[in-house]
Enzyme design. Structure first.
Site, mmCIF file in Angstrom:
data_model
loop_
_atom_site.group_PDB
_atom_site.id
_atom_site.type_symbol
_atom_site.label_atom_id
_atom_site.label_comp_id
_atom_site.label_asym_id
_atom_site.label_seq_id
_atom_site.Cartn_x
_atom_site.Cartn_y
_atom_site.Cartn_z
ATOM 1 N N ASP A 53 -2.618 4.765 -2.785
ATOM 2 C CA ASP A 53 -3.508 5.538 -1.928
ATOM 3 C C ASP A 53 -3.868 6.883 -2.573
ATOM 4 O OD1 ASP A 53 -4.466 5.652 1.018
ATOM 5 O OD2 ASP A 53 -3.409 7.557 0.820
ATOM 6 N N GLU A 74 -6.551 3.889 -5.865
ATOM 7 C CA GLU A 74 -7.712 4.353 -5.103
ATOM 8 C C GLU A 74 -8.118 5.720 -5.643
ATOM 9 O OE1 GLU A 74 -9.160 5.466 -0.557
ATOM 10 O OE2 GLU A 74 -7.157 5.993 -1.249
ATOM 11 N N ASP A 126 0.868 -1.175 0.000
ATOM 12 C CA ASP A 126 0.000 0.000 0.000
ATOM 13 C C ASP A 126 0.906 1.226 0.000
ATOM 14 O OD1 ASP A 126 -2.025 1.875 0.423
ATOM 15 O OD2 ASP A 126 -3.091 0.586 1.839
ATOM 16 N N HIS A 158 -10.894 -0.831 4.963
ATOM 17 C CA HIS A 158 -10.610 -0.280 6.291
ATOM 18 C C HIS A 158 -11.198 1.113 6.485
ATOM 19 C CE1 HIS A 158 -7.731 1.368 3.544
ATOM 20 N NE2 HIS A 158 -7.388 2.274 4.434
ATOM 21 N N ASP A 159 -11.820 1.661 5.466
ATOM 22 C CA ASP A 159 -12.380 3.017 5.574
ATOM 23 C C ASP A 159 -13.902 3.037 5.638
ATOM 24 O OD1 ASP A 159 -9.857 4.239 5.437
ATOM 25 O OD2 ASP A 159 -9.891 4.309 3.248
HETATM 26 C C1 GLC Z 1 -6.897 6.609 1.913
HETATM 27 C C2 GLC Z 1 -6.781 5.530 2.958
HETATM 28 C C3 GLC Z 1 -7.219 6.086 4.275
HETATM 29 C C4 GLC Z 1 -6.292 7.230 4.638
HETATM 30 C C5 GLC Z 1 -6.240 8.273 3.522
HETATM 31 C C6 GLC Z 1 -5.070 9.204 3.699
HETATM 32 O O1 GLC Z 1 -8.196 6.990 1.683
HETATM 33 O O2 GLC Z 1 -7.497 4.400 2.560
HETATM 34 O O3 GLC Z 1 -7.244 5.121 5.284
HETATM 35 O O4 GLC Z 1 -6.713 7.834 5.823
HETATM 36 O O5 GLC Z 1 -6.093 7.684 2.245
HETATM 37 O O6 GLC Z 1 -3.864 8.570 3.410
#
Ligand code: GLC
Ligand code: CA
Length: 545
Positions: free
Chosen positions: A205, A247, A104, A321-322
């Site tokens: 990310d 993402e 990640d 996880h979000d």
């Molecule tokens: C992404 C991650 C999240 C994090 C954010 C900032 O959305 O999945 O958990 O807080 O990026 O890095």
């Protein structure tokens, strides 16, 4: 180019990817936080599921302000999780089992404790200063109204430089300046280093935010975005069999066709959220919860199925996880917990794309309700402070957290019925969901009709049936708000899925059976009832020509 051929050559199109949130996965040294030896100890379990790759949320050196999404050294492991040697063992052990490790990578920002930022903030003349995003201003008057995702202004004043730096996330996550070629080179070298260590791919990310243009208040899809992503791909990904997933909360089918162009110029696939934010009220923060309209979900899934078929590749997921746990969110985490967990899996796993299975989803793990001081997520902690200051009652704040808080998905993995669910011998960093005595992996591995075994069957089915990979998609009885039914059709097979999204018995649409063939998989132990779908019942039919 022959796209069908291309579908077959990319291993990740036929794969299911398991996501580990390492903090909450398995703790071996009793400090209450999951670690790399814990992941290694569970590789056999992961292999049992039939997945081909594992995406692990960040374990790099980090002050853990945002649980590792604030990296202070990309090329080291945080002592919380272990050592670089542990990481090498993990890569090797996973490789021995035919499982790839997906790193990640947080390339939009670093920690404010990263050596680059420590230098950058020393003075305007520091060679690293321009590696971050700075604007002039007066103390107390930020350059503009941009807000951080975690609350408050996106600008932070630094006395030494007499300037503000940009942070789209927490104040401890300063944004990198991708317009500076030195930054890009340093990141590409770092990615290549991980490839050399044996990484099988990258989850990138908030990659749609790297080319931000703060003066225009643009965060996602900045003018230079796809140019930078192409450059990165050219330098590190192209011609390899790495899987790369971006993402991108901003993605539309149109931009997704760029992100996941089958010519390999950008990434393997996009990870977008259009289906998952359907219970958000338009223009409102995620905390103000609406309800799901099934036809909206069908419309969104259908749109992505049609618009990427042959010209891009999507990720399929209900959890990460979000976001909160799907059974609690749109299913039933009471009486029909197992049925609804299997129903969601069945609907998703018949679609085109690469499924992501988030730890605990294979058990049908649920949301939690803790006391207000028991939450740990920075986003939730900031929300509590902000809303209390704005006069909200604790009760209303908790209602939002119960529904949408990120800690819902971050409670420790429920391995067995022993103390703390077998996650730790110590005090867990976040409380274990009290339902672990009923919901745990040990029990489900043993039971043929468990949620876990349903996932195993679906994963095996995807490997076996070509029609899931490249069949066309059509809705059946689109207008029904209680039943989701669709058909995937290829030259030699038809796959049909019908699912009841309610807790009531509903009429089974006869149209489903046209050309459907045999019942391949269902989520009730007893045989189907003619003309009826039981609460959260899902059926999957398969016909071979
Ligand atoms: C992404 C991650 C999240 C994090 C954010 C900032 O959305 O999945 O958990 O807080 O990026 O890095
Ligand atoms: Ca530990």
């Amino acid at each position: 180019m022959d796209l069908a051929l291309n579908n077959h050559n990319n291993w990740w199109k036929k794969s299911v990817i398991y996501q580990i949130y390492p903090r909450s996965f398995c703790d071996t040294n009793g400090d209450g936080i999951g670690d790399i030896p814990g992941i290694i100890s569970k590789l056999d379990y992961i292999q049992t599921l039939g997945v081909d790759a594992v995406w692990i949320s960040p374990m790099y050196a980090s002050p853990q302000d945002d649980n590792g999404y604030d990296i202070s050294d990309y090329q080291d492991i945080d002592p919380t999780f272990g050592t670089m040697d542990d990481m090498r063992v993990l890569l090797k052990e996973a490789n021995n089992r035919g499982i790839k490790i997906i790193m990640d990578m947080v390339l939009n920002h670093t920690s404010d404790e990263h050596a680059w930022f420590l230098e950058a903030k020393q003075s305007r003349d520091n060679p690293k200063h321009d590696w971050y995003v700075w604007r002039d201003g007066e103390p107390g008057t930020p350059p503009n109204e941009m807000c951080s995702v975690f609350g408050g202004s996106a600008w932070e004043w630094v006395e030494e430089c007499q300037q503000y730096y940009l942070h789209q996330f927490s104040v401890k996550q300063p944004d990198l300046n991708w317009d500076n070629p030195e930054v890009r080179e340093a990141l590409y070298d770092m990615l290549q280093w991980w490839v050399d260590q044996g990484a099988g791919g990258f989850r990138l990310d908030v990659i749609d935010q790297i080319a931000k243009e703060p003066d225009r208040m643009v965060t996602a899809e900045g003018t230079m975005l796809h140019t930078y992503v192409k450059e990165m791909s050219e330098r590190v990904f192209r011609g390899t069999d790495l899987v790369t997933v971006g993402e991108a909360w901003s993605a539309t089918p149109e931009t997704a066709r760029k992100w996941s162009n089958p010519d390999g110029s950008e990434l393997s696939m996009v990870f977008q959220f259009e289906h998952i934010v359907l219970d958000q009220l338009p223009g409102q923060p995620k905390w103000d919860v609406g309800s799901l309209k099934l036809t909206d979900l069908k419309r969104v899934f259908g749109k992505w199925q049609h618009e990427l078929n042959g010209s891009g590749w999507n990720s399929l997921f209900w959890n990460n996880h979000d976001v909160p746990r799907i059974v609690s969110r749109w299913g039933d985490d009471g009486v029909y917990r197992e049925q609804s967990a299997k129903m969601f899996a069945t609907v998703l796993y018949g679609l085109q794309g690469t499924p992501y299975l988030y730890q605990g989803e294979e058990l049908g793990m649920t949301n939690t309700r803790y006391a207000i001081d028991e939450y740990r997520d920075i986003e939730t902690v900031n929300l509590i402070a902000e809303r209390r200051a704005a006069g909200y009652s604790d009760e209303s704040i908790l209602a939002s957290i119960y529904a949408k808080g990120r800690d819902n998905g971050r409670t420790p993995m429920q391995w067995d019925a022993s103390c703390n669910a077998g996650f730790t011998s110590g005090e867990p960093w976040l409380k274990v969901n009290p339902n672990y005595a009923q919901i745990n992996a040990a029990e489900q591995l043993e039971r043929a009709d468990s949620v876990l075994n349903h996932y195993r069957r679906l994963i095996a089915l995807r490997k076996r049936e070509q029609v899931i990979l490249d069949g066309s998609y059509e809705d059946i009885l689109f207008d029904r708000e209680d039943v989701y039914a669709y058909r995937r059709v290829s030259e030699d097979a038809v796959l049909t899925v019908a699912a009841n999204f309610t807790g009531n018995e509903v009429e089974f649409p006869a149209e489903v059976l046209e050309n459907a063939g045999m019942l391949e998989l269902g989520n009730y132990a007893d045989s189907p009832i003619n003309g009826t779908l039981r609460p959260f019942e899902a059926r999957l039919y398969l016909k071979k020509n």
